[in-house]
Design an enzyme around this catalytic site. Structure first.
Site, PDB file in Angstrom:
ATOM      1  N   SER A  40     -14.125  -9.726  -5.515  1.00  0.00           N
ATOM      2  CA  SER A  40     -12.939 -10.396  -4.977  1.00  0.00           C
ATOM      3  C   SER A  40     -12.911 -11.890  -5.242  1.00  0.00           C
ATOM      4  O   SER A  40     -11.847 -12.507  -5.205  1.00  0.00           O
ATOM      5  CB  SER A  40     -12.833 -10.147  -3.470  1.00  0.00           C
ATOM      6  OG  SER A  40     -14.016 -10.573  -2.808  1.00  0.00           O
ATOM      7  N   HIS A 267     -12.601 -16.883   1.162  1.00  0.00           N
ATOM      8  CA  HIS A 267     -12.384 -16.647  -0.265  1.00  0.00           C
ATOM      9  C   HIS A 267     -11.685 -17.858  -0.880  1.00  0.00           C
ATOM     10  O   HIS A 267     -11.031 -18.633  -0.172  1.00  0.00           O
ATOM     11  CB  HIS A 267     -11.519 -15.406  -0.491  1.00  0.00           C
ATOM     12  CG  HIS A 267     -12.277 -14.124  -0.437  1.00  0.00           C
ATOM     13  ND1 HIS A 267     -12.768 -13.594   0.726  1.00  0.00           N
ATOM     14  CD2 HIS A 267     -12.639 -13.254  -1.433  1.00  0.00           C
ATOM     15  CE1 HIS A 267     -13.394 -12.463   0.465  1.00  0.00           C
ATOM     16  NE2 HIS A 267     -13.339 -12.232  -0.841  1.00  0.00           N
TER      17      HIS A 267
END
Length: 286
Positions: A40, A267
């Site tokens: 990811s 992230h």
């Protein structure tokens, strides 16, 4: 590492002007075919525009931005949130995505891969440290947990990732012997100095340096594997110092538990993916 928080930040449209103000210098090399592999942090979970909800993949992830500059004849991007080294050759569960190595061809000329974090698994480490630190601003409960008995189990788990990543690099070379292979590291999550930013990021003061050093160790292991297995290591950590989870909105390149810019929690945001792309292009230019 999308397993940190199940829900992603809301996905919205992004204007061309934002990208234009963050231009990336061209590497100057030409590659006819480009394959992107990874987890990811490579798929850019939550960053607009999400073009694969199954894999939480953005068309503004670093492979897409790199391809815009290099203009290869083809880009095959199979980066996928939650991927581990096992998913290079096996079905990725529970989404049943095919093995990422299926994208590799004998005539592939460029491969980028960002993998290893989920093998630790680093998401679980962050969740453990966050739950332990939620009501304990000082001390080092997470470090104490992982080093109980005199052995640093987290460091040991990180070192175990090395051979797995080495096998991935060997597998790429076997399937695409002509390809230039780049192994992309992970950005800074915690500040380079100090005790973090509790309670915004619920990591105890003594655990912030511990997690920072764990990220550095993972990147060191990745760099060693790249050197030993014929790949180029791409350092995105150094350039991201000062743009960590604790930085102010607009400065941070990695979002916190409650993102202030479209991204999955913990992230890279768009600025983070742009930095990743800059570092990949710089590595190609060297």
């Amino acid at each position: 590492m999308r397993r940190i928080i199940g829900a992603l930040a809301a996905v919205g449209a992004i204007t061309a002007g934002v990208v234009a103000t963050n231009s990336i210098a061209s590497a100057g090399d030409q590659y006819a075919s480009y394959v992107a592999l990874g987890d990811s942090f490579s798929s850019a979970s939550g960053v607009p525009n999400q073009v694969s909800l199954n894999c939480t993949r953005s068309d503004n992830n670093y492979p897409s931005l790199v391809a815009k500059e290099l203009k290869p004849s083809s880009l095959t991007d199979v980066t996928c949130g939650g991927a581990t080294t096992v998913d290079m050759t096996g079905l990725q569960l529970p989404t049943m995505n095919p093995p990422q190595f299926g994208a590799l061809k004998p005539d592939t000329e460029l491969v980028t891969v960002g993998i290893g974090g989920n093998d630790v698994p680093f998401a679980g480490v962050v969740m453990t440290c966050g739950s332990m630190g939620a009501f304990q601003p000082v001390g080092s409960p997470c470090k104490d947990h992982y080093t109980r008995g005199g052995t640093d189990r987290l460091a040991a788990d990180i070192h175990k990732v090395g051979p797995k990543v080495g096998a991935v690099l060997d597998g790429i070379h076997q399937r695409s012997p002509r390809a230039k292979v780049l192994l992309v590291g992970y950005p800074a999550l915690m500040p380079e100095s100090g005790s973090g930013c509790w309670p915004a990021i619920p990591i105890s003061a003594g655990d912030a340096p511990y997690l920072r050093d764990a990220t550095k160790l993972l990147n060191t292991v990745l760099a060693q594997q790249a050197a030993a297995h014929g790949a180029t290591y791409v350092d995105v950590y150094t350039s991201s110092i000062g743009h960590d989870l604790c930085a102010l909105p607009g400065v941070k390149w990695v979002e916190g538990l409650l993102p202030t810019s479209p991204s999955a929690p913990i992230h890279p945001n768009l600025q983070g993916t742009q930095n990743q792309a800059r570092q990949v292009l710089a590595a190609l230019h060297r």
